[in-house]
Design an enzyme around this catalytic site. Sequence first.
Site, short mmCIF file in Angstrom:
data_model
loop_
_atom_site.label_atom_id
_atom_site.label_comp_id
_atom_site.label_asym_id
_atom_site.label_seq_id
_atom_site.Cartn_x
_atom_site.Cartn_y
_atom_site.Cartn_z
CB SER A 1 9.69 19.79 57.15
OG SER A 1 10.19 18.13 57.25
CE1 TYR B 1 5.90 18.36 53.36
CE2 TYR B 1 7.75 17.13 54.70
CZ TYR B 1 6.56 18.02 54.85
OH TYR B 1 6.62 19.34 55.59
#
Length: 264
Positions: A138, A148
């Site tokens: 990401s 995350y």
Amino acid sequence: MTTALITGATAGIGAAFARRLAGRGYHLVLAARNTDRLWREATELHDRHGVEADVVTADLATEAGIAAVEDRLNSREHPVDLLVNNAGFGNKGRYLEVSVADELTMLKVHCEAVLRLTSAATASMCERGRGGVINVASVAAFFPRGTYGASKAWVTQFTQGAAKDLAGQGVRLMALCPGFVRTEFHDRAGMDSADIPRWMWLDADQVVETALRDLARGKVVSVPDPRYKALLGASRLIPRGVLAKASSTTGRKYGPKWGDSPPP
């Protein structure tokens, strides 16, 4: 026969990979948690594109789930030529609002599973002298964004290091680092995405098309959109405190928990 194995294959980027690769004539192995959704997708891809589509029901948050996909990747009779490690999720809440157990589950899916499946796939690929692995990370890997972002930073760094170590053996590894993509991701995490500017949204099919093109070109890190490439460049000029504040708030307005929708 060219075969691709895709984890998290029933929704979002994973499903887009399945559609695009089937359209190119790849036979598929689809891995996810929900057996019914897997078979529906496999049947649709077979009927539309005439390719073989097998399924592996596997929860990569569990030892049994990771082992099941490893076993398929270890097959010498039916080798996998392209692995797409796409399975992933976001937790509802910020650091210390999320239980340690849930944080560890994320690390198992994002890090342990990626390590083990990449290792299983590339061992076989190196023997044959060809193959490829796309690890879906990401753009959050490049910004301060809690557990995350940290897990996706690990995916990116791991992929770069492994690609360097395996250079010259005919195996390509690439970390795919998209920005916000219109998928089930935010709904499943209970995130209200209304504060994300329209220009930041990407289309999953276009992300996949760019990723496959970048892999063919030998890129090790793919940021699949000029807007996000520009954003990453600009981020190097922004003070770290300002960057951390913007990163920690954009797209992280939490709503009701997503409930009982079927898992991918």
